[in-house]
Design a protein around this motif. Structure first.
Motif, PDB file in Angstrom:
ATOM      1  N   ASP A  67      22.707 -11.959  24.054  1.00  0.00           N
ATOM      2  CA  ASP A  67      24.133 -12.227  24.044  1.00  0.00           C
ATOM      3  C   ASP A  67      24.488 -13.398  23.130  1.00  0.00           C
ATOM      4  N   ASN A  68      23.466 -14.160  22.746  1.00  0.00           N
ATOM      5  CA  ASN A  68      23.713 -15.349  21.915  1.00  0.00           C
ATOM      6  C   ASN A  68      24.222 -14.963  20.534  1.00  0.00           C
ATOM      7  N   GLU A  69      25.142 -15.760  20.076  1.00  0.00           N
ATOM      8  CA  GLU A  69      25.763 -15.463  18.775  1.00  0.00           C
ATOM      9  C   GLU A  69      24.755 -15.298  17.648  1.00  0.00           C
ATOM     10  N   ASN A  70      23.733 -16.136  17.711  1.00  0.00           N
ATOM     11  CA  ASN A  70      22.724 -16.107  16.651  1.00  0.00           C
ATOM     12  C   ASN A  70      21.881 -14.835  16.646  1.00  0.00           C
ATOM     13  N   VAL A  71      21.848 -14.189  17.782  1.00  0.00           N
ATOM     14  CA  VAL A  71      20.945 -13.034  17.910  1.00  0.00           C
ATOM     15  C   VAL A  71      21.710 -11.723  17.982  1.00  0.00           C
ATOM     16  N   LYS A  72      22.909 -11.822  18.587  1.00  0.00           N
ATOM     17  CA  LYS A  72      23.672 -10.619  18.928  1.00  0.00           C
ATOM     18  C   LYS A  72      23.590  -9.521  17.856  1.00  0.00           C
ATOM     19  N   ASP A  73      24.005  -9.893  16.684  1.00  0.00           N
ATOM     20  CA  ASP A  73      24.102  -8.851  15.644  1.00  0.00           C
ATOM     21  C   ASP A  73      22.900  -8.855  14.697  1.00  0.00           C
ATOM     22  N   LEU A  74      21.868  -9.546  15.104  1.00  0.00           N
ATOM     23  CA  LEU A  74      20.749  -9.749  14.177  1.00  0.00           C
ATOM     24  C   LEU A  74      20.097  -8.440  13.741  1.00  0.00           C
ATOM     25  N   GLU A  75      19.895  -7.555  14.720  1.00  0.00           N
ATOM     26  CA  GLU A  75      19.269  -6.280  14.392  1.00  0.00           C
ATOM     27  C   GLU A  75      20.128  -5.531  13.372  1.00  0.00           C
ATOM     28  N   LYS A  76      21.421  -5.509  13.668  1.00  0.00           N
ATOM     29  CA  LYS A  76      22.354  -4.841  12.736  1.00  0.00           C
ATOM     30  C   LYS A  76      22.298  -5.488  11.355  1.00  0.00           C
ATOM     31  N   ILE A  77      22.326  -6.815  11.354  1.00  0.00           N
ATOM     32  CA  ILE A  77      22.322  -7.539  10.077  1.00  0.00           C
ATOM     33  C   ILE A  77      21.061  -7.230   9.277  1.00  0.00           C
ATOM     34  N   LEU A  78      19.927  -7.259   9.989  1.00  0.00           N
ATOM     35  CA  LEU A  78      18.657  -7.012   9.300  1.00  0.00           C
ATOM     36  C   LEU A  78      18.593  -5.593   8.749  1.00  0.00           C
ATOM     37  N   LYS A  79      19.048  -4.646   9.577  1.00  0.00           N
ATOM     38  CA  LYS A  79      19.033  -3.253   9.111  1.00  0.00           C
ATOM     39  C   LYS A  79      19.964  -3.067   7.924  1.00  0.00           C
ATOM     40  N   ALA A  80      21.126  -3.692   8.032  1.00  0.00           N
ATOM     41  CA  ALA A  80      22.096  -3.597   6.934  1.00  0.00           C
ATOM     42  C   ALA A  80      21.481  -4.218   5.674  1.00  0.00           C
ATOM     43  N   TYR A  81      20.908  -5.367   5.894  1.00  0.00           N
ATOM     44  CA  TYR A  81      20.219  -6.068   4.800  1.00  0.00           C
ATOM     45  C   TYR A  81      19.182  -5.143   4.173  1.00  0.00           C
ATOM     46  N   TYR A  82      18.524  -4.462   5.056  1.00  0.00           N
ATOM     47  CA  TYR A  82      17.437  -3.576   4.642  1.00  0.00           C
ATOM     48  C   TYR A  82      17.963  -2.312   3.969  1.00  0.00           C
ATOM     49  N   GLU A  83      19.121  -1.852   4.456  1.00  0.00           N
ATOM     50  CA  GLU A  83      19.636  -0.604   3.877  1.00  0.00           C
ATOM     51  C   GLU A  83      20.521  -0.824   2.651  1.00  0.00           C
ATOM     52  N   ASN A  84      21.286  -1.895   2.679  1.00  0.00           N
ATOM     53  CA  ASN A  84      22.248  -2.077   1.586  1.00  0.00           C
ATOM     54  C   ASN A  84      21.632  -2.631   0.313  1.00  0.00           C
ATOM     55  N   LYS A  85      20.793  -3.598   0.479  1.00  0.00           N
ATOM     56  CA  LYS A  85      20.294  -4.282  -0.724  1.00  0.00           C
ATOM     57  C   LYS A  85      19.431  -3.388  -1.582  1.00  0.00           C
TER      58      LYS A  85
ATOM     59  N   LEU B 122       0.834  -1.212   0.000  1.00  0.00           N
ATOM     60  CA  LEU B 122       0.000   0.000   0.000  1.00  0.00           C
ATOM     61  C   LEU B 122       0.865   1.259   0.000  1.00  0.00           C
ATOM     62  N   LEU B 123       2.036   1.155   0.622  1.00  0.00           N
ATOM     63  CA  LEU B 123       2.932   2.309   0.666  1.00  0.00           C
ATOM     64  C   LEU B 123       3.873   2.330  -0.536  1.00  0.00           C
ATOM     65  N   ASP B 124       3.571   1.485  -1.518  1.00  0.00           N
ATOM     66  CA  ASP B 124       4.278   1.497  -2.803  1.00  0.00           C
ATOM     67  C   ASP B 124       5.745   1.113  -2.730  1.00  0.00           C
ATOM     68  N   PHE B 125       6.098   0.293  -1.742  1.00  0.00           N
ATOM     69  CA  PHE B 125       7.457  -0.236  -1.745  1.00  0.00           C
ATOM     70  C   PHE B 125       7.553  -1.357  -2.760  1.00  0.00           C
ATOM     71  N   ASP B 126       8.740  -1.518  -3.341  1.00  0.00           N
ATOM     72  CA  ASP B 126       8.867  -2.615  -4.299  1.00  0.00           C
ATOM     73  C   ASP B 126       9.127  -3.931  -3.574  1.00  0.00           C
ATOM     74  N   ILE B 127       9.121  -5.000  -4.325  1.00  0.00           N
ATOM     75  CA  ILE B 127       9.109  -6.334  -3.722  1.00  0.00           C
ATOM     76  C   ILE B 127      10.342  -6.596  -2.857  1.00  0.00           C
ATOM     77  N   TYR B 128      11.500  -6.046  -3.243  1.00  0.00           N
ATOM     78  CA  TYR B 128      12.702  -6.295  -2.443  1.00  0.00           C
ATOM     79  C   TYR B 128      12.679  -5.514  -1.134  1.00  0.00           C
ATOM     80  N   GLU B 129      12.180  -4.302  -1.209  1.00  0.00           N
ATOM     81  CA  GLU B 129      12.036  -3.527   0.021  1.00  0.00           C
ATOM     82  C   GLU B 129      11.030  -4.196   0.952  1.00  0.00           C
ATOM     83  N   VAL B 130       9.959  -4.711   0.361  1.00  0.00           N
ATOM     84  CA  VAL B 130       8.934  -5.386   1.156  1.00  0.00           C
ATOM     85  C   VAL B 130       9.560  -6.571   1.900  1.00  0.00           C
ATOM     86  N   MET B 131      10.391  -7.318   1.211  1.00  0.00           N
ATOM     87  CA  MET B 131      11.082  -8.457   1.828  1.00  0.00           C
ATOM     88  C   MET B 131      11.847  -8.038   3.073  1.00  0.00           C
TER      89      MET B 131
END
Lengths: 214, 214, 214, 214
Positions: B196-214, B166-175
Motif C-alpha cells: 500500500d506504500n506509495e513507493n511500492v504501490k505502482d512499482l510493478e506497473k512502473i517496472l513493466k511499463a519501463y520494460y515494455e515501453n523503452k 545468453l538469450l540474446d537480449f540487447d543491453i537495454y532489454e537486459v537492464m
DNA sequence: TATGAATGAGTTTTCATTCAT
DNA sequence: GATGAATGAAAACTCATTCAT
C-alpha cells in the motif's frame, strides 16, 4: 582401467574445477595426465572439444532423473530430489557455472549448445511450474512471475557457488548452502498442500540438518 | 579536460565491458587511449590496479544513495531507487559481474577487496531486512531465511546479465529484465503495508511499463 | 581392384594437385585413403618416396610417345602430339610443376632425379631441334639460340599453369592456354616447309578451336 | 646504420632467397637478426607482412625506370635496360619468383596484390607491344600472338632462375642466362628497323660478352 | 599387412613487463 | 610525464615418425 581419453577428461575436470578452464593450458592437462602434448591433440582437437564433452556428461547426469519425472499426474514434483540429488553433479562440474560467461565468450560452439540447452530448460521448467500451479502445489502466478521465477532459479543455481566461495566456505558447505538457496527461492510459492506433502513436509529440516551435521 | 589517468580508466571500462577485462590487453588499452605502453605503466603498475580503481568507483556510485538511507525511522526502504537507480551503474560497470569469478581467480588483491565488500553488504542488507521486518514492511523471516534471501539477491544482481545475454537480449532489454528479476525476488516477502506504500504501490506497473515501453 | 599402395598414390596425387604437396600431411593422405597412419608408413618411408614414384609415372606417361619418335628420317616431329597429347598428363600431375622449386628444396633425392631428367631432356630436345633444322622444318639456329629455345620451352611448360591460375582461369581453360603458350613459342622458328606440313598446317586453327569450343 | 625493422627485412630477404620463404620460420629470422621473437612481432604482425613489404620494394625497384619510359614517340623501347637493369633486382628478390605458387597459396593478401599487379603488367606490356608494332620495331602480331608473347615473357622472367639453378649454375651465371632467355624470346619478333637501332644493334654481342666474360 | 596410440620438436602468435632515453 | 624498443615465457596447434600389437 581408464583409457587415455578418459584420463584426459578426468584430469581436465579436476583442473577446470580448481584452476578454471580458461586458466588451464592444454600442456598442463597433458602433463597432469602424464602424456605428451601430441598425444593430447590426438584425442582432442582443442580445449572446446573437452569442454563440450564434459558439458554433455554433466547434462546427461543432471537430466537422467528429471527425464523420468512424470508430472502428468496430480503429484508434487520431486523437490527433494531436485534440491539434493543434482547437487553433487553440480559440484562435480562446478567450473561450468563458475566460468559460464568466460566459456560462452571464448568457445562459440559451446555457446550455441548452452543457448539451446537454456531454451529447452526454460520451456521445461515453465511447463512444470504451470502443472504444479494447476494441481495446487504452487500458488497462482502470472506469466511474468513464472518467467522471472524460472530465470532467478537458473541464475541462482548457476552462480551460488561463486557467492559462497567468496565467503571462503569449503566445498561441502557450499553444497549444503546451494540447496537452501534454491529451497528458499521456491518456498514462498509453495501452497499449504505442498507443505503438507510428504516430500516437502520435513524438507527444510532435512536440508538444515544436512547443512549442520555434515 | 581529462588527464591521462582518467582517459585510461574510461577506455579500460569501455573495453572491459565490450571485450572483457581478461581478454583486453594492456597494449590494447594504451592504443585505444592513444598513449604509449610505457606511459600506461607509468600510471598503473598492472591491470589489477585499473580493475580495483574501477571497482571502487563502482562502489562509490552504488552506495552514494544507500549510505544516505536513514532506515532508523519507520519508513520503507527505497525499493524503487534500489531497483532502478542502481541499474544504470550496474550496466555501466557490467564487466565486474559478468567476469566476477575470473577476476577473483586472477587478481588476488581484487579478491580481498571483493570479499570485504561482500561481508559489509551482507551485514548492511541483513540489518536493513531486520529493520523492515520490525516495522512491518516485510513479513517475519528467520535468520536463515534472511541469510538466503540476501545471498539470492546478491547472486541475482550479480549474474542476471549473463542469463539474458545468453538469450540474446540487447543491453537495454537486459537492464529492464534485471530490475524485474530483483523485484520478483523480493515481492513474496512484502507485506500489505508495503504494497500500500506509495513507493511500492505502482512499482510493478512502473517496472513493466519501463520494460515494455523503452 | 586397386591395392593399398595404388590407392595411396592416387589420393596423394589428388591432394597434391588441390592442396599442394608441401601442404598435404601424410596423416591427411592416410585419412583420405581410409587407412591408418601406420599402414601408410608400411608402404612409404616418407612423402618423398611418394613424390618420386609419382614423378616416375609422370615421366613414363610423358615419354611413352616421345621415345617412339623416330626422328632419323626426314619427318617433322609430332608437334601436334607434343602440344596436345602431353597436356592431359601435365594437368594430371600439375603439382609437380606448380611446386617445382619447393619440391627441389625440400626433397634432395627428388632434386637429383629432376636434375638428371632435365639434363637428358636438354640433350634430347636439342638434338631433335638440330635434326629438324637439318631437314628444313625449323629455321637455322645457332647453338645459343637452340640452348635458349630449349630452356624457354621447358620453363614455359613448367610454369604456365601458375600464370593462368593467377588470372583465375579454370583448369580446362588453363589446359587450352598451355598448348597455345608452347605453340606461339615455337611458331617463329617454323619454316614454310613446316607450315605446309599436314601435321602443322591447321594446328593453329585446331588449337584455337580447341581453346574456344571446349 | 640500419634499424631493427630494416635488419629484419634484410635478413628475411637473405633467408627467403637461400632457404625459401615457406621454409624460414619467424623464429629463425629473429635469431638471425639477433633479436627476441617478441621484438620480431613488434615490427611485423606475421610473415605475410614481411613478404608484402619485400614485394612492394621489389616492384618499386623494377618499375622505377619503366615508369619513366616515354613510349609515345617513335622510339624503340629500352630493350637493353629491360634486359639488363632489372636483372639485379630480379636476382635480389629471386625468392618471389622461385616460390610464387606456394606464396600465392599460403598468403591470401599477397595473392590479391600479385593478381592486381599481374593484370596491370599485362595491360602495360600489351600496349607497349602494340606501340612498338605501330612504329615498326616489332613485326605485326595478332591479339592472340601478343597475349601469348606477354604471358610467355612473364613466365620466363618468373621461372628461369629455377631452370638454371637445377643445372647448378651459380648466381652470376644465372643472371646472365636470364637476360638471354628473355632476349631470345623477343628476338624473332624484332624488325630490321629494330636490329639496326643503336640500342639493339650490339645487344646480342653485349649480352653474350656479359655472359662469357663475367 | 594393418592398427592407432604415443612422442616431441617445431611453428605462429600473444602479452605483461622492463628500461634506456 | 612520455616514448617505444626489447624481452622471454607461454599459449595453441601441427606433423613426421616410431613402435608394440
Amino acid at each position: 582401467m581408464f583409457n587415455t581419453k578418459e584420463k584426459i577428461l578426468q584430469k581436465s575436470l579436476e583442473l577446470f574445477n580448481t584452476k578454471g578452464c580458461i586458466n588451464t593450458s592444454n600442456r598442463a592437462i597433458a602433463k597432469e595426465v602424464g602424456i605428451s602434448i601430441g598425444n593430447f591433440y590426438y584425442y582432442f582437437k582443442n580445449k572446446e572439444e573437452i569442454l563440450i564433452e564434459l558439458f554433455l556428461r554433466y547434462l546427461e547426469k543432471i537430466f537422467k532423473d528429471v527425464i523420468n519425472l512424470n508430472y502428468e499426474k496430480d503429484e508434487i514434483f520431486l523437490l527433494k530430489q531436485f534440491l539434493l540429488d543434482n547437487l553433487e553433479v553440480e559440484i562435480e562440474y562446478r567450473f561450468i557455472h563458475l566460468e559460464m560467461d568466460q566459456l560462452v565468450n571464448n568457445f562459440p560452439t559451446f555457446k550455441k549448445i548452452i543457448q539451446e540447452q537454456l531454451k529447452k530448460e526454460i520451456i521445461m521448467v515453465s511447463s512444470l511450474m504451470e502443472h504444479q500451479i494447476k494441481h495446487g502445489y504452487i500458488i497462482p502466478l502470472s506469466k511474468e512471475e513464472i518467467e522471472f521465477f524460472v530465470s532467478n532459479m537458473w541464475i541462482v543455481a548457476c552462480s551460488n557457488f561463486m557467492y559462497w566461495n567468496l565467503l571462503d566456505f569449503d566445498i561441502y558447505e557450499v553444497m549444503k548452502k546451494a540447496a537452501l538457496n534454491k529451497f528458499y527461492l521456491i518456498k514462498p510459492y509453495l501452497t499449504q498442500k505442498s507443505l503438507d506433502n510428504e516430500n516437502v513436509k520435513d524438507l527444510e529440516k532435512i536440508l538444515k540438518a544436512y547443512y549442520e551435521n555434515k
